[in-house]
Write an enzyme that holds these catalytic residues in place. Structure first.
Site, PDB file in Angstrom:
ATOM      1  N   GLY A  33       0.805  -1.216   0.000  1.00 27.49           N
ATOM      2  CA  GLY A  33       0.000   0.000   0.000  1.00 27.49           C
ATOM      3  C   GLY A  33       0.837   1.263   0.000  1.00 27.49           C
ATOM      4  N   ALA A  72       6.193   3.673  -7.985  1.00 30.11           N
ATOM      5  CA  ALA A  72       7.502   4.255  -7.660  1.00 30.11           C
ATOM      6  C   ALA A  72       8.614   3.646  -8.517  1.00 30.11           C
ATOM      7  CB  ALA A  72       7.807   4.065  -6.179  1.00 30.11           C
ATOM      8  N   ASP A 114      -1.022   7.285  -7.026  1.00 26.85           N
ATOM      9  CA  ASP A 114       0.296   6.705  -6.740  1.00 26.85           C
ATOM     10  C   ASP A 114       1.375   7.330  -7.626  1.00 26.85           C
ATOM     11  OD1 ASP A 114      -0.943   5.113  -4.951  1.00 26.85           O
ATOM     12  OD2 ASP A 114      -0.366   3.211  -5.851  1.00 26.85           O
TER      13      ASP A 114
HETATM   14  O1  PMV Z   1      -2.012  -0.223  -2.749  1.00 22.02           O
HETATM   15  P1  PMV Z   1      -1.457   1.007  -3.366  1.00 22.02           P
HETATM   16  O2  PMV Z   1      -0.285   1.618  -2.678  1.00 22.02           O
HETATM   17  O3  PMV Z   1      -1.113   0.799  -4.804  1.00 22.02           O
HETATM   18  O4  PMV Z   1      -2.629   2.140  -3.331  1.00 22.02           O
HETATM   19  C1  PMV Z   1      -3.831   1.941  -4.046  1.00 22.02           C
HETATM   20  C2  PMV Z   1      -4.788   3.084  -3.877  1.00 22.02           C
HETATM   21  C3  PMV Z   1      -6.180   2.845  -4.488  1.00 22.02           C
HETATM   22  O5  PMV Z   1      -6.969   4.002  -4.207  1.00 22.02           O
HETATM   23  C4  PMV Z   1      -6.870   1.644  -3.875  1.00 22.02           C
HETATM   24  C5  PMV Z   1      -6.119   2.637  -6.000  1.00 22.02           C
HETATM   25  C6  PMV Z   1      -5.748   3.865  -6.792  1.00 22.02           C
HETATM   26  O6  PMV Z   1      -5.389   3.684  -7.974  1.00 22.02           O
HETATM   27  O7  PMV Z   1      -5.836   4.999  -6.282  1.00 22.02           O
END
Ligand code: PMV
Length: 311
Positions: free
Chosen positions: A98, A104, A145
């Site tokens: 997350g 990155a 992200d």
């Molecule tokens: O799990 P991560 O760090 O890739 O974060 C995802 C965030 C979401 O809102 C669930 C998806 C997005 O594309 O924003």
């Protein structure tokens, strides 16, 4: 020998994950403890990759790294280059927790290839390429992200809009805790999408967006108690969307039982990390100790003001 360098870092979503995919606002901060460096130099015959998960020819890279493959292909296409390159990637961002590791790694690599060819890279070019590579990693990425792993400041983010950097004016401490389990962002995003016809799900998404709006006000006006409340309420809605899991729920409960002002999962969920807000560093250390005793693999503590500018 000519060398190109590119950097990126992890990110933490304070509030608004998942609802951000549907055009609702989210607030995220760059996460200074976790970084990625990509180094590009000349190679003999083909493009090679050297990273934690794979060492070998780009063309044989495993499916797990398909989004990085896409980012490299699109970058070389844009630059109109076909030369063999050696790409070395070093990362301290735990994968699938997350923290935006897939975005990155693409950000750092695209920057390094542009740097190698001594070609200026616009922010739009960078975000456009990462948007494409993230479709492979996430299915339907919001773009949060991509922005946050390349930005140096916190953002109030709305998909497809010009976003607003924000300054955190808050005396409180953020605790980030890793469950040690890999998150399942792509699956969780797809599952929320499959529930979106339900009026109840639409309501949850709407309310999560309202929480982000409220959180912005609290963050800018030093109201940690209210921010904590809204974080915990957001976690309850994320549970209802079925993107939490037992470990995340457990660490949220441990935080609240030990004096946190609020707590929630962060990122895609179903594993990965959670965050908690503490009134001060003494409370934060106590909560962090309890989180570790109750299964957290690692914790990080930050004064909120430290998160305003990535060093
Ligand atoms: O799990 P991560 O760090 O890739 O974060 C995802 C965030 C979401 O809102 C669930 C998806 C997005 O594309 O924003």
């Amino acid at each position: 020998m000519r060398q190109g360098k590119g950097f990126a870092h992890g990110k933490i979503i304070l509030i608004g994950e998942h609802s951000v995919v549907y055009g609702k606002p989210a607030i995220a901060v760059p996460f200074p403890s976790t970084k990625i460096t990509a180094l590009v130099s000349e190679a003999n015959t083909e493009i090679t990759i050297d990273c934690l998960f794979y060492r070998g020819l780009l063309k044989k890279m495993p499916e797990l790294l398909a989004s990085l493959h896409k980012a490299i292909d699109l970058t070389l296409e844009l630059l109109n280059k076909e030369m063999p390159l050696s790409i070395k990637i070093e990362s301290s961002i735990p994968a699938e927790r997350g923290m935006g590791s897939s975005a990155a790694v693409s950000v750092a690599t695209i920057r390094a290839i542009f740097d190698y060819y001594e070609t200026p890279l616009s922010y739009k070019q960078l975000l456009d390429i990462v948007a494409e590579s993230e479709k492979i990693a996430h299915g339907n990425p919001s773009g949060l992200d991509a922005l946050m792993t390349s930005s140096t400041t916190p953002y109030f983010f709305i998909k497809n809009e010009v976003c607003e950097p924000i300054t955190l004016n808050m005396e409180a401490v953020l605790i980030v805790a890793d469950t040690g389990q890999t998150g399942k962002t792509k699956q969780a995003v797809a599952d929320v999408a499959s529930q979106m016809r339900s009026p109840e799900t639409q309501k949850f998404i709407q309310v999560l967006g309202e929480y982000s709006q409220e959180a912005k006000n609290y963050l800018e006006n030093n109201q940690p108690d209210k921010l904590g409340d809204v974080m915990t309420q957001a976690h309850t809605l994320l549970q209802k969307l079925n993107v939490s899991n037992e470990s995340l729920d457990h660490l949220v409960s441990v935080s609240l039982a030990n004096g946190a002002l609020g707590a929630k999962l962060t990122g895609g969920g179903r594993g990965g990390c959670m965050i908690a807000l503490a009134k001060n560093i003494t409370d934060a250390k106590h909560i962090s100790k309890q989180l570790k005793a109750q299964g957290a693999k690692q914790t990080w503590l930050y004064e909120m003001s430290e998160l305003n500018e990535q060093p």
